[in-house]
Design a protein around this motif. Structure first.
Motif, PDB file in Angstrom:
ATOM      1  N   GLN A 471      -4.002  -3.968 -12.700  1.00 11.55           N
ATOM      2  CA  GLN A 471      -4.210  -5.187 -11.926  1.00 11.55           C
ATOM      3  C   GLN A 471      -4.715  -6.340 -12.791  1.00 11.55           C
ATOM      4  OE1 GLN A 471      -5.816  -4.942  -8.019  1.00 11.55           O
ATOM      5  NE2 GLN A 471      -5.107  -2.860  -7.680  1.00 11.55           N
ATOM      6  N   SER A 472      -4.773  -6.131 -14.109  1.00 14.17           N
ATOM      7  CA  SER A 472      -5.025  -7.236 -15.032  1.00 14.17           C
ATOM      8  C   SER A 472      -3.725  -7.905 -15.464  1.00 14.17           C
ATOM      9  CB  SER A 472      -5.757  -6.729 -16.276  1.00 14.17           C
ATOM     10  OG  SER A 472      -4.968  -5.745 -16.956  1.00 14.17           O
ATOM     11  N   HIS A 473      -2.605  -7.373 -14.969  1.00  9.66           N
ATOM     12  CA  HIS A 473      -1.295  -7.898 -15.323  1.00  9.66           C
ATOM     13  C   HIS A 473      -1.131  -9.331 -14.816  1.00  9.66           C
ATOM     14  CE1 HIS A 473       3.144  -8.273 -15.286  1.00  9.66           C
ATOM     15  NE2 HIS A 473       3.105  -7.370 -16.252  1.00  9.66           N
ATOM     16  N   TRP A 474      -0.267 -10.129 -15.468  1.00  6.56           N
ATOM     17  CA  TRP A 474      -0.121 -11.543 -15.121  1.00  6.56           C
ATOM     18  C   TRP A 474       0.384 -11.752 -13.694  1.00  6.56           C
ATOM     19  CZ3 TRP A 474       4.867 -13.280 -14.040  1.00  6.56           C
ATOM     20  CH2 TRP A 474       5.924 -12.486 -14.500  1.00  6.56           C
ATOM     21  N   LEU A 475       1.065 -10.772 -13.111  1.00  8.89           N
ATOM     22  CA  LEU A 475       1.537 -10.936 -11.735  1.00  8.89           C
ATOM     23  C   LEU A 475       0.406 -10.842 -10.712  1.00  8.89           C
ATOM     24  CD1 LEU A 475       5.024  -9.188 -11.543  1.00  8.89           C
ATOM     25  CD2 LEU A 475       4.472 -11.601 -11.209  1.00  8.89           C
ATOM     26  N   PHE A 476      -0.791 -10.492 -11.169  1.00  8.85           N
ATOM     27  CA  PHE A 476      -1.965 -10.514 -10.295  1.00  8.85           C
ATOM     28  C   PHE A 476      -2.807 -11.766 -10.517  1.00  8.85           C
ATOM     29  CE2 PHE A 476      -0.883  -6.018 -10.496  1.00  8.85           C
ATOM     30  CZ  PHE A 476      -0.980  -5.642  -9.170  1.00  8.85           C
ATOM     31  N   ASP A 477      -2.387 -12.594 -11.446  1.00 10.53           N
ATOM     32  CA  ASP A 477      -3.117 -13.828 -11.741  1.00 10.53           C
ATOM     33  C   ASP A 477      -2.977 -14.768 -10.542  1.00 10.53           C
ATOM     34  OD1 ASP A 477      -3.964 -16.351 -12.678  1.00 10.53           O
ATOM     35  OD2 ASP A 477      -3.441 -15.806 -14.742  1.00 10.53           O
ATOM     36  N   PRO A 478      -4.064 -15.253  -9.970  1.00 10.23           N
ATOM     37  CA  PRO A 478      -3.984 -16.090  -8.774  1.00 10.23           C
ATOM     38  C   PRO A 478      -3.233 -17.400  -8.966  1.00 10.23           C
ATOM     39  CG  PRO A 478      -6.225 -16.059  -9.660  1.00 10.23           C
ATOM     40  CD  PRO A 478      -5.461 -15.000 -10.371  1.00 10.23           C
ATOM     41  N   LYS A 479      -3.016 -17.824 -10.213  1.00 15.38           N
ATOM     42  CA  LYS A 479      -2.291 -19.072 -10.410  1.00 15.38           C
ATOM     43  C   LYS A 479      -0.782 -18.900 -10.228  1.00 15.38           C
ATOM     44  CE  LYS A 479      -1.766 -18.901 -15.464  1.00 15.38           C
ATOM     45  NZ  LYS A 479      -2.249 -19.483 -16.727  1.00 15.38           N
ATOM     46  N   TYR A 480      -0.327 -17.655 -10.159  1.00 14.25           N
ATOM     47  CA  TYR A 480       1.092 -17.404  -9.912  1.00 14.25           C
ATOM     48  C   TYR A 480       1.341 -17.291  -8.408  1.00 14.25           C
ATOM     49  CZ  TYR A 480       2.087 -16.676 -14.834  1.00 14.25           C
ATOM     50  OH  TYR A 480       2.248 -16.859 -16.183  1.00 14.25           O
ATOM     51  N   PRO A 481       2.487 -17.748  -7.920  1.00 11.68           N
ATOM     52  CA  PRO A 481       2.789 -17.738  -6.484  1.00 11.68           C
ATOM     53  C   PRO A 481       3.302 -16.385  -6.013  1.00 11.68           C
ATOM     54  CG  PRO A 481       4.618 -18.736  -7.661  1.00 11.68           C
ATOM     55  CD  PRO A 481       3.564 -18.415  -8.707  1.00 11.68           C
ATOM     56  N   VAL A 482       2.470 -15.364  -6.188  1.00  7.33           N
ATOM     57  CA  VAL A 482       2.870 -13.994  -5.853  1.00  7.33           C
ATOM     58  C   VAL A 482       1.732 -13.304  -5.113  1.00  7.33           C
ATOM     59  CG1 VAL A 482       3.562 -11.750  -6.765  1.00  7.33           C
ATOM     60  CG2 VAL A 482       4.391 -13.838  -7.879  1.00  7.33           C
ATOM     61  N   SER A 483       2.069 -12.654  -3.990  1.00  8.07           N
ATOM     62  CA  SER A 483       1.097 -11.839  -3.252  1.00  8.07           C
ATOM     63  C   SER A 483       1.652 -10.434  -3.108  1.00  8.07           C
ATOM     64  CB  SER A 483       0.839 -12.442  -1.862  1.00  8.07           C
ATOM     65  OG  SER A 483       0.232 -13.710  -1.959  1.00  8.07           O
ATOM     66  N   TRP A 484       0.729  -9.482  -2.900  1.00  6.33           N
ATOM     67  CA  TRP A 484       1.097  -8.062  -2.814  1.00  6.33           C
ATOM     68  C   TRP A 484       0.790  -7.531  -1.418  1.00  6.33           C
ATOM     69  CZ3 TRP A 484       2.779  -4.992  -7.087  1.00  6.33           C
ATOM     70  CH2 TRP A 484       2.829  -5.672  -8.313  1.00  6.33           C
ATOM     71  N   ILE A 485       1.667  -6.653  -0.937  1.00  4.81           N
ATOM     72  CA  ILE A 485       1.482  -5.988   0.345  1.00  4.81           C
ATOM     73  C   ILE A 485       1.878  -4.525   0.180  1.00  4.81           C
ATOM     74  CG2 ILE A 485       2.389  -5.768   2.709  1.00  4.81           C
ATOM     75  CD1 ILE A 485       2.662  -8.786   2.785  1.00  4.81           C
ATOM     76  N   THR A 486       1.080  -3.620   0.734  1.00  5.49           N
ATOM     77  CA  THR A 486       1.398  -2.193   0.717  1.00  5.49           C
ATOM     78  C   THR A 486       1.550  -1.701   2.152  1.00  5.49           C
ATOM     79  OG1 THR A 486       0.164  -1.831  -1.347  1.00  5.49           O
ATOM     80  CG2 THR A 486       0.626   0.108   0.013  1.00  5.49           C
ATOM     81  N   ILE A 487       2.640  -0.985   2.414  1.00  5.26           N
ATOM     82  CA  ILE A 487       2.908  -0.457   3.754  1.00  5.26           C
ATOM     83  C   ILE A 487       2.981   1.067   3.679  1.00  5.26           C
ATOM     84  CG2 ILE A 487       4.510  -0.436   5.708  1.00  5.26           C
ATOM     85  CD1 ILE A 487       5.461  -3.202   4.832  1.00  5.26           C
ATOM     86  N   PHE A 488       2.046   1.742   4.352  1.00  7.06           N
ATOM     87  CA  PHE A 488       2.050   3.194   4.429  1.00  7.06           C
ATOM     88  C   PHE A 488       2.933   3.650   5.581  1.00  7.06           C
ATOM     89  CE2 PHE A 488      -2.562   3.319   2.692  1.00  7.06           C
ATOM     90  CZ  PHE A 488      -2.085   3.120   1.416  1.00  7.06           C
ATOM     91  N   ASP A 489       3.700   4.692   5.363  1.00 10.77           N
ATOM     92  CA  ASP A 489       4.522   5.250   6.434  1.00 10.77           C
ATOM     93  C   ASP A 489       3.686   6.228   7.254  1.00 10.77           C
ATOM     94  OD1 ASP A 489       6.867   5.689   7.908  1.00 10.77           O
ATOM     95  OD2 ASP A 489       7.305   7.501   6.768  1.00 10.77           O
ATOM     96  N   GLY A 490       3.528   5.920   8.543  1.00 11.71           N
ATOM     97  CA  GLY A 490       2.770   6.796   9.423  1.00 11.71           C
ATOM     98  C   GLY A 490       1.560   6.095  10.015  1.00 11.71           C
ATOM     99  N   GLY A 506      -2.953  -5.287  -2.937  1.00 11.14           N
ATOM    100  CA  GLY A 506      -2.879  -6.320  -1.923  1.00 11.14           C
ATOM    101  C   GLY A 506      -3.313  -5.859  -0.553  1.00 11.14           C
ATOM    102  N   SER A 507      -2.822  -6.549   0.460  1.00 16.34           N
ATOM    103  CA  SER A 507      -3.136  -6.210   1.848  1.00 16.34           C
ATOM    104  C   SER A 507      -2.386  -4.947   2.256  1.00 16.34           C
ATOM    105  CB  SER A 507      -2.740  -7.367   2.775  1.00 16.34           C
ATOM    106  OG  SER A 507      -3.425  -8.543   2.422  1.00 16.34           O
ATOM    107  N   VAL A 508      -3.013  -4.165   3.124  1.00 17.01           N
ATOM    108  CA  VAL A 508      -2.442  -2.884   3.541  1.00 17.01           C
ATOM    109  C   VAL A 508      -2.101  -2.919   5.026  1.00 17.01           C
ATOM    110  CG1 VAL A 508      -2.892  -0.417   3.820  1.00 17.01           C
ATOM    111  CG2 VAL A 508      -3.701  -1.616   1.792  1.00 17.01           C
ATOM    112  N   PHE A 509      -0.963  -2.324   5.360  1.00 15.33           N
ATOM    113  CA  PHE A 509      -0.549  -2.176   6.754  1.00 15.33           C
ATOM    114  C   PHE A 509       0.080  -0.809   6.925  1.00 15.33           C
ATOM    115  CE2 PHE A 509      -0.444  -6.641   5.653  1.00 15.33           C
ATOM    116  CZ  PHE A 509      -1.204  -7.203   6.666  1.00 15.33           C
ATOM    117  N   TYR A 510       0.060  -0.333   8.182  1.00  9.89           N
ATOM    118  CA  TYR A 510       0.630   0.972   8.490  1.00  9.89           C
ATOM    119  C   TYR A 510       1.927   0.822   9.278  1.00  9.89           C
ATOM    120  CZ  TYR A 510      -3.877   2.962   7.130  1.00  9.89           C
ATOM    121  OH  TYR A 510      -5.006   3.324   6.439  1.00  9.89           O
ATOM    122  N   ASP A 511       2.870   1.679   8.963  1.00  9.82           N
ATOM    123  CA  ASP A 511       4.128   1.771   9.708  1.00  9.82           C
ATOM    124  C   ASP A 511       3.990   2.950  10.662  1.00  9.82           C
ATOM    125  OD1 ASP A 511       6.728   1.799  10.585  1.00  9.82           O
ATOM    126  OD2 ASP A 511       7.603   2.454   8.682  1.00  9.82           O
ATOM    127  N   ALA A 512       3.265   2.713  11.749  1.00 11.03           N
ATOM    128  CA  ALA A 512       2.814   3.809  12.608  1.00 11.03           C
ATOM    129  C   ALA A 512       3.948   4.636  13.190  1.00 11.03           C
ATOM    130  CB  ALA A 512       1.939   3.253  13.735  1.00 11.03           C
TER     131      ALA A 512
END
Length: 577
Positions: A471-490, A506-512
């Motif tokens: 998460q030190s990678h440049w795609l996690f740098d807040p100056k870049y226009p990129v956000s992360w989302i994780t979706i768990f199945d279940g 990033g933000s987490v959501f469930y695929d219930a």
């Protein structure tokens, strides 16, 4: 209206301290304050406006049309023809035609702009455009001369980009010598809006009446209890009038809906216009001047696509220009505006040529079928064929080596360039219901969506990805226009950390109910990574494992650039209406 949506995106996304957006309008609002013009937003347009935070306000005032009906010349209901495709608009929460006259939509958009400190300046008329030689791409290349026709005051505006959203008679298009290919026909249509009384069985619908004298008549239930009647003004009908005025328009409207009765209690607006199709040869010229909406394409209202197509133009251009002006994307990303929009406009023009002729009781120009075919039956077939394009849900951008990059074709059924379907999700802890488009608003940011699958099975894929992608990678740098989302199945558990065995991205959501993974065609045993563009189309798709890092870097390095920390001069975008 297209200019308002583009301007709103720029005003929201750009720092006000370093950027300015100016909209000039040739006519004051009072002289344009009429009820007519476009009325219908189809599902994909509503989705895009929802991601801009505007659709809910539109829904408060609109007429939500979910029912259609077709009547033959005897007034008998004839299923499966006319606007019947509208009843099959699924795979979205906006599964209806959002009917709200342009007057009311513009009021909502203007109010949103005022909150961002942007006002339309009127009356200001564009007199000339000069593209300055020797200025680098992205510099202040445009020198526009504008005049106030009431006071005679003249001004010069120097800006980086100019957007011509100034209608079918676009001054910007003319000044930039952009050819407007196509033609106008001899066909004329009439539209009348008002409050009515009728014995038509289902008046609060979108319906078609197969009139032997007035073509395929449009009957559209409108907002605020009004109705629009539209009919072909055939040469035979024109012969009856030396002067065609409101009284004549109402008289012919009454005749057009026979055998049903019609009485206008109030007329809000009426018009007669020539049917034609034209398309600008270029939507972007000199690396600094854009055309949008009617300025670069005109067509009939037969498929009710004018406002929708312009909306697609505005959204497509808005986020790209926002990134370039912030110094976050290479200026050549702006070339994709024309590359993506022009082919889809051409598809619309092709459909519209057939639909407009059929509505005027003529077979298509290149018709190869039975010369005695029932034009109303053929019209139903054409509108069914165009259904997913008309709803917008099937509009796609061709895969390329840039924004719509194909990398892994077997991990998801949703491919680059296709609309990213909206799916139901569940928030952690509260298990509150939400939707993917709700958590991915259009703020000129990309979303890297990790479909994690069943983490009990995919844990090794996730571990391989996270270990190669710190998460030190440049795609996690807040100056870049990129956000992360994780979706768990279940269904959700008490802790996302414990579900994954570590902190998720990033933000987490469930695929219930597993519906999100199923809709995206992602195997719960493997997972997938899908990058969503700011406008809600898929940008690239790749596998969840160790190859994911390289695939994401390959994609984003094509157009993202690092932002300089130096202070920039106040930039300006000029939009003409």
């Amino acid at each position: 209206m297209r200019c308002l949506i583009t301007a709103l995106q720029l005003a929201r996304n750009l720092p006000k301290s370093s950027h300015a957006v100016k909209i000039i309008e040739k006519h004051p609002k009072s002289s344009q304050d009429q009820y007519g013009r476009a009325i219908t937003l189809f599902p994909r347009s509503s989705e895009m406006l929802d991601q801009l935070g505007l659709a809910e306000t539109l829904a408060q005032q609109c007429f939500a049309c979910r029912e259609t009906v077709n009547y033959d010349k005897n007034g008998k209901e004839f299923p499966g023809r006319g606007w019947s495709f509208m009843e099959n608009m699924k795979d979205t929460k906006w599964d209806f035609a959002l009917v709200l006259r342009q007057k009311y939509q513009e009021e909502i958009f203007r109010q949103a702009l005022r909150k961002e400190g942007v006002e339309l300046e009127a009356p200001w008329e564009l007199k000339s455009i000069e593209v300055l030689e020797g200025v680098v791409t992205g510099g202040h290349k445009v020198l526009a001369s504008i005049t106030n026709p009431e006071t005679g005051v003249k001004r010069a505006v120097k800006c980086r980009y100019l957007i011509g959203a100034d209608g079918g008679r676009s001054s910007v298009r003319r000044m930039m010598d952009i050819p407007f290919d196509g033609s106008s026909s001899e066909d004329q249509w009439v539209r009348v809006d008002g409050v009515i009384e009728t014995d038509l069985p289902k008046p609060r619908t979108y319906c078609a009446i197969e009139s032997p004298t007035h073509g395929n008549v449009l009957w559209a239930a409108l907002d605020h209890g009004a109705t629009r009647i539209g009919y072909a003004f055939t040469p035979e009908r024109r012969k009856a009038y030396d002067v065609f005025d409101e009284e004549a328009a109402v008289k012919e409207a009454i005749a057009s809906v026979k055998p049903f009765s019609l009485k206008f209690k109030q007329v809000d607006w009426w018009t007669v216009y020539v049917v034609g199709q034209r398309i600008a040869r270029n939507f972007f010229v000199k690396d600094c001047v854009f055309l949008a909406g009617d300025a670069c394409h005109t067509h009939s209202s037969g498929a009710a696509q004018g406002m929708n197509t312009g909306m697609h133009d505005a959204v497509n251009l808005g986020w790209k220009l926002s990134l370039v002006l912030q110094g976050l994307a290479n200026p050549d990303i702006l070339d994709t505006y024309e590359a993506e929009r022009l082919p889809n406009v051409q598809k619309l023009i092709n459909y519209d040529k057939d639909i407009s002729r059929l509505m005027t009781m003529q077979l298509p120009e290149n018709w190869q079928g039975d010369p005695d075919a029932d034009v109303n039956e053929v019209l139903g077939q054409v509108m069914t064929e165009a259904a997913t394009f008309s709803s917008g849900l099937g509009i796609y951008y061709e895969p390329d080596t840039y924004l719509n990059l194909t990398q892994s074709s077997d991990v998801s059924t949703v491919q680059p360039g296709q609309r990213a379907p909206d799916v139901a999700l569940q928030k952690p802890a509260t298990f509150e219901a939400t939707r993917l488009q709700t958590v991915t608003p259009n703020t000129a940011r990309f979303y890297i969506v990790l479909f994690a699958g069943d983490v009990a099975i995919t844990r090794h894929h996730l571990s391989a990805f996270t270990s190669s992608f710190p998460q030190s990678h440049w795609l996690f740098d807040p100056k870049y226009p990129v956000s992360w989302i994780t979706i768990f199945d279940g269904p959700g558990g008490p802790s996302t950390y414990e579900s994954l065995g570590g902190m998720p991205f990033g933000s987490v959501f469930y695929d219930a109910d597993h519906s999100a993974h199923e809709r995206y065609g992602v195997c719960a045993n493997k997972g997938a990574i899908i990058v969503l563009r700011p406008d809600g189309w898929a940008g690239t798709v790749t596998e969840l494992g160790s190859a994911g890092k390289a695939a994401l870097e390959r994609y984003f390095r094509r157009f993202l650039v690092s932002r300089s920390g130096t202070k920039t001069p106040r930039e300006q975008v000029l939009i003409t209406v």
